[in-house]
Scaffold this motif. Structure first.
Motif, PDB file in Angstrom:
ATOM      1  N   ASP A  93     -33.534 -32.417 -16.698  1.00  0.00           N
ATOM      2  CA  ASP A  93     -32.094 -32.385 -17.432  1.00  0.00           C
ATOM      3  C   ASP A  93     -30.814 -33.059 -17.087  1.00  0.00           C
ATOM      4  OD1 ASP A  93     -32.112 -31.866 -19.988  1.00  0.00           O
ATOM      5  OD2 ASP A  93     -32.586 -29.807 -20.409  1.00  0.00           O
ATOM      6  N   PRO A  94     -30.587 -33.856 -18.259  1.00  0.00           N
ATOM      7  CA  PRO A  94     -29.644 -34.249 -18.808  1.00  0.00           C
ATOM      8  C   PRO A  94     -28.591 -33.442 -19.343  1.00  0.00           C
ATOM      9  CG  PRO A  94     -30.929 -35.620 -19.346  1.00  0.00           C
ATOM     10  CD  PRO A  94     -32.201 -34.384 -19.208  1.00  0.00           C
ATOM     11  N   ARG A 163     -31.338 -20.333  -9.551  1.00  0.00           N
ATOM     12  CA  ARG A 163     -32.323 -19.282 -10.460  1.00  0.00           C
ATOM     13  C   ARG A 163     -31.214 -18.688 -11.206  1.00  0.00           C
ATOM     14  NH1 ARG A 163     -37.976 -19.521  -9.259  1.00  0.00           N
ATOM     15  NH2 ARG A 163     -38.314 -20.879  -8.215  1.00  0.00           N
ATOM     16  N   HIS A 164     -30.116 -18.246 -10.906  1.00  0.00           N
ATOM     17  CA  HIS A 164     -29.539 -17.282 -12.043  1.00  0.00           C
ATOM     18  C   HIS A 164     -27.584 -17.851 -12.119  1.00  0.00           C
ATOM     19  CE1 HIS A 164     -27.660 -13.127 -12.490  1.00  0.00           C
ATOM     20  NE2 HIS A 164     -28.084 -13.364 -13.336  1.00  0.00           N
ATOM     21  N   SER A 165     -27.415 -17.710 -13.364  1.00  0.00           N
ATOM     22  CA  SER A 165     -26.222 -18.174 -13.351  1.00  0.00           C
ATOM     23  C   SER A 165     -25.360 -16.934 -14.711  1.00  0.00           C
ATOM     24  CB  SER A 165     -25.839 -19.378 -13.763  1.00  0.00           C
ATOM     25  OG  SER A 165     -26.938 -20.309 -12.767  1.00  0.00           O
ATOM     26  N   PHE A 166     -24.198 -17.298 -14.614  1.00  0.00           N
ATOM     27  CA  PHE A 166     -23.758 -16.372 -15.229  1.00  0.00           C
ATOM     28  C   PHE A 166     -22.351 -16.499 -15.775  1.00  0.00           C
ATOM     29  CE2 PHE A 166     -20.561 -12.966 -16.678  1.00  0.00           C
ATOM     30  CZ  PHE A 166     -21.056 -12.274 -17.638  1.00  0.00           C
ATOM     31  N   ALA A 167     -22.089 -16.778 -17.066  1.00  0.00           N
ATOM     32  CA  ALA A 167     -20.685 -17.600 -17.541  1.00  0.00           C
ATOM     33  C   ALA A 167     -19.832 -16.701 -18.871  1.00  0.00           C
ATOM     34  CB  ALA A 167     -20.565 -18.984 -18.074  1.00  0.00           C
ATOM     35  N   VAL A 168     -18.987 -17.058 -18.847  1.00  0.00           N
ATOM     36  CA  VAL A 168     -17.787 -16.358 -19.842  1.00  0.00           C
ATOM     37  C   VAL A 168     -16.980 -17.803 -20.441  1.00  0.00           C
ATOM     38  CG1 VAL A 168     -17.534 -14.274 -19.342  1.00  0.00           C
ATOM     39  CG2 VAL A 168     -16.025 -16.013 -18.671  1.00  0.00           C
ATOM     40  N   GLY A 169     -17.259 -17.421 -21.926  1.00  0.00           N
ATOM     41  CA  GLY A 169     -16.139 -18.983 -22.786  1.00  0.00           C
ATOM     42  C   GLY A 169     -16.055 -18.365 -23.980  1.00  0.00           C
ATOM     43  N   GLY A 170     -15.566 -19.495 -25.060  1.00  0.00           N
ATOM     44  CA  GLY A 170     -15.320 -19.724 -25.518  1.00  0.00           C
ATOM     45  C   GLY A 170     -15.597 -20.898 -26.825  1.00  0.00           C
ATOM     46  N   LEU A 171     -15.027 -20.200 -27.654  1.00  0.00           N
ATOM     47  CA  LEU A 171     -15.802 -21.614 -28.914  1.00  0.00           C
ATOM     48  C   LEU A 171     -14.466 -21.738 -30.296  1.00  0.00           C
ATOM     49  CD1 LEU A 171     -16.762 -24.223 -29.989  1.00  0.00           C
ATOM     50  CD2 LEU A 171     -18.887 -22.933 -30.957  1.00  0.00           C
ATOM     51  N   GLY A 172     -13.432 -22.283 -30.697  1.00  0.00           N
ATOM     52  CA  GLY A 172     -12.249 -21.897 -31.725  1.00  0.00           C
ATOM     53  C   GLY A 172     -12.134 -23.225 -31.883  1.00  0.00           C
ATOM     54  N   PHE A 173     -12.072 -23.021 -33.405  1.00  0.00           N
ATOM     55  CA  PHE A 173     -11.400 -23.811 -34.275  1.00  0.00           C
ATOM     56  C   PHE A 173     -10.117 -23.240 -35.164  1.00  0.00           C
ATOM     57  CE2 PHE A 173     -16.374 -23.025 -34.441  1.00  0.00           C
ATOM     58  CZ  PHE A 173     -16.698 -23.992 -34.901  1.00  0.00           C
ATOM     59  N   ASP A 197     -36.294 -25.702 -15.274  1.00  0.00           N
ATOM     60  CA  ASP A 197     -36.902 -26.565 -15.899  1.00  0.00           C
ATOM     61  C   ASP A 197     -38.422 -25.297 -16.781  1.00  0.00           C
ATOM     62  OD1 ASP A 197     -37.589 -28.838 -15.236  1.00  0.00           O
ATOM     63  OD2 ASP A 197     -38.523 -28.454 -13.382  1.00  0.00           O
ATOM     64  N   ARG A 198     -37.650 -23.546 -16.644  1.00  0.00           N
ATOM     65  CA  ARG A 198     -38.130 -22.404 -16.763  1.00  0.00           C
ATOM     66  C   ARG A 198     -37.405 -21.720 -16.783  1.00  0.00           C
ATOM     67  NH1 ARG A 198     -44.323 -19.631 -15.310  1.00  0.00           N
ATOM     68  NH2 ARG A 198     -44.183 -18.006 -16.935  1.00  0.00           N
ATOM     69  N   ALA A 199     -37.001 -21.286 -17.809  1.00  0.00           N
ATOM     70  CA  ALA A 199     -35.938 -20.335 -17.948  1.00  0.00           C
ATOM     71  C   ALA A 199     -35.716 -19.328 -19.482  1.00  0.00           C
ATOM     72  CB  ALA A 199     -34.321 -20.825 -17.467  1.00  0.00           C
ATOM     73  N   ILE A 200     -34.852 -18.114 -19.606  1.00  0.00           N
ATOM     74  CA  ILE A 200     -34.456 -17.454 -20.448  1.00  0.00           C
ATOM     75  C   ILE A 200     -33.095 -17.105 -20.336  1.00  0.00           C
ATOM     76  CG2 ILE A 200     -36.650 -16.588 -21.024  1.00  0.00           C
ATOM     77  CD1 ILE A 200     -34.960 -14.360 -20.244  1.00  0.00           C
ATOM     78  N   SER A 201     -32.194 -17.643 -21.260  1.00  0.00           N
ATOM     79  CA  SER A 201     -30.676 -17.228 -21.725  1.00  0.00           C
ATOM     80  C   SER A 201     -30.512 -15.835 -22.760  1.00  0.00           C
ATOM     81  CB  SER A 201     -30.085 -18.540 -22.139  1.00  0.00           C
ATOM     82  OG  SER A 201     -29.888 -19.134 -21.233  1.00  0.00           O
ATOM     83  N   ILE A 202     -29.438 -15.257 -22.305  1.00  0.00           N
ATOM     84  CA  ILE A 202     -29.248 -13.942 -22.558  1.00  0.00           C
ATOM     85  C   ILE A 202     -27.861 -14.058 -23.012  1.00  0.00           C
ATOM     86  CG2 ILE A 202     -29.715 -11.433 -22.852  1.00  0.00           C
ATOM     87  CD1 ILE A 202     -32.038 -11.157 -21.312  1.00  0.00           C
ATOM     88  N   ILE A 232     -43.274 -28.757 -20.150  1.00  0.00           N
ATOM     89  CA  ILE A 232     -44.225 -28.668 -20.365  1.00  0.00           C
ATOM     90  C   ILE A 232     -44.913 -30.184 -20.257  1.00  0.00           C
ATOM     91  CG2 ILE A 232     -44.836 -26.748 -22.831  1.00  0.00           C
ATOM     92  CD1 ILE A 232     -44.609 -29.433 -24.567  1.00  0.00           C
ATOM     93  N   THR A 233     -44.041 -31.585 -20.113  1.00  0.00           N
ATOM     94  CA  THR A 233     -44.558 -32.456 -19.605  1.00  0.00           C
ATOM     95  C   THR A 233     -43.662 -32.869 -18.440  1.00  0.00           C
ATOM     96  OG1 THR A 233     -43.862 -34.190 -20.660  1.00  0.00           O
ATOM     97  CG2 THR A 233     -46.081 -33.507 -21.173  1.00  0.00           C
ATOM     98  N   ARG A 234     -43.654 -34.181 -18.299  1.00  0.00           N
ATOM     99  CA  ARG A 234     -42.279 -35.099 -16.963  1.00  0.00           C
ATOM    100  C   ARG A 234     -41.252 -35.103 -18.451  1.00  0.00           C
ATOM    101  NH1 ARG A 234     -40.923 -40.178 -15.865  1.00  0.00           N
ATOM    102  NH2 ARG A 234     -39.952 -40.213 -13.457  1.00  0.00           N
ATOM    103  N   ARG A 235     -41.590 -35.514 -19.456  1.00  0.00           N
ATOM    104  CA  ARG A 235     -40.286 -35.772 -20.154  1.00  0.00           C
ATOM    105  C   ARG A 235     -40.098 -35.025 -21.455  1.00  0.00           C
ATOM    106  NH1 ARG A 235     -36.981 -40.034 -18.297  1.00  0.00           N
ATOM    107  NH2 ARG A 235     -38.011 -41.473 -16.914  1.00  0.00           N
ATOM    108  N   VAL A 236     -40.760 -33.619 -21.662  1.00  0.00           N
ATOM    109  CA  VAL A 236     -40.886 -32.839 -22.986  1.00  0.00           C
ATOM    110  C   VAL A 236     -40.501 -31.367 -22.445  1.00  0.00           C
ATOM    111  CG1 VAL A 236     -42.000 -31.549 -24.719  1.00  0.00           C
ATOM    112  CG2 VAL A 236     -42.284 -34.741 -24.143  1.00  0.00           C
ATOM    113  N   LYS A 237     -39.846 -31.103 -22.682  1.00  0.00           N
ATOM    114  CA  LYS A 237     -39.164 -29.159 -23.003  1.00  0.00           C
ATOM    115  C   LYS A 237     -40.042 -28.771 -24.348  1.00  0.00           C
ATOM    116  CE  LYS A 237     -35.839 -28.260 -19.502  1.00  0.00           C
ATOM    117  NZ  LYS A 237     -34.806 -27.906 -19.170  1.00  0.00           N
TER     118      LYS A 237
END
Length: 298
Positions: A93-94, A163-173, A197-202, A232-237
């Protein structure tokens, strides 16, 4: 301020494209035993497992078992792909560092980046400064509808594994004409568990405001996000992204839909709605084009 914006744009363009007439750099080393797609300067494409590599050549074992020695000077691009147990090659997935809008815990690698368009008129450019730090930003292409505003989104990935990543960040306007008046946005932390290909983000985010007139501070009531992705397929998530506020006066947001995966381009198509009465529904359309040599997960 205009000079700063021009320099930032020039830096991004320099990262995306080499100078006119310059030869593209030879791709850097990849992880041993990873499955890769190799595009050569003569137009041919090879898939295989990396057996060994030096500064001068890459040795590839193809799906048929053939051993191919490839001079690095002949390699145009090199990127990781996923090979299933049945031998079928699935492209990565790009847009693996984001769901529909919110960030995952995953990091862009140094030299990777993407150009995104959220809802067609909210462009966004991101670039991996290091393997951990990403800088992103943009401005609406319809400034008359929103006013002149810039958005900037730094992100630092503290931990990153397959299989596990954790990040901190911000979005400013902030508005460039009145930058002294301050900015507002959100500070967040997010954890992603699973594969690309298969994950949850919290995650959770806290609103902030900074400025001479409005003072400064951070919201004490976080907004939580729960998202998921399933190939779910080669080209669809399948993608879902849902926001929940503990403040009863703030609506929650839910969304779901599909991601169509190309070699460099991905497109999201879904629906978005709100938890308030009559909050359903609106279409959701995003496009992302990735640049740089996409590397295998850590």
């Amino acid at each position: 301020m205009r000079l700063l914006a021009a320099l930032f744009s020039l830096a991004l363009l320099s990262a995306i494209a080499p100078p006119l007439g310059a030869q593209e750099p030879v791709p850097a080393a990849v992880q041993a035993d990873s499955t890769v797609e190799v595009r050569l300067r003569d137009g041919s494409v090879l898939f295989g497992r990396v057996e060994s590599q030096t500064e001068m050549q890459l040795v590839l074992i193809t799906r048929s078992g053939a051993r191919v020695e490839i001079p690095r000077s002949e390699i145009l691009s090199l990127r990781a792909v996923a090979m299933r147990a049945d031998g079928e090659v699935w492209p990565e997935d790009p847009n693996y560092t984001r769901l529909f809008f919110t960030s995952t815990g995953r990091a862009l690698r140094k030299g990777e980046g993407y150009v995104a368009s959220f809802y067609l008129f909210l462009p966004f450019v991101a670039y991996g400064v290091t393997d951990r730090f990403t800088i992103a930003g943009g401005t609406p292409i319809l400034p008359g509808a929103f006013g002149r505003v810039l958005y900037v989104a730094p992100k630092y990935t503290i931990f990153d594994s397959p299989r596990h990543s954790f990040a901190v960040g911000g979005l400013g306007f902030f508005a460039p004409e009145s930058i002294d008046e301050g900015s507002l946005g959100i500070l967040y932390g997010v954890s992603t568990i699973g594969t690309r290909d298969r994950a949850i983000s919290i995650g959770a985010g806290w609103g902030y405001f900074v400025g001479d007139e409005m003072g400064s501070g951070t919201s004490s009531e976080p907004v939580f996000v729960l998202g998921g992705e399933q190939r779910i397929t080669r080209r669809v998530k399948l993608i879902t992204e849902n926001w929940l506020s503990v403040n009863p006066g703030v609506d929650g947001v839910w969304s779901g839909g599909f991601r169509f995966i190309g070699d460099r381009l991905s497109a999201d198509l879904g629906v978005i709605g709100f938890t308030s009465e009559g909050g359903c529904c609106a279409p959701l359309v995003n496009f992302v084009w990735a640049f740089g040599n996409q590397k295998a997960p850590r």
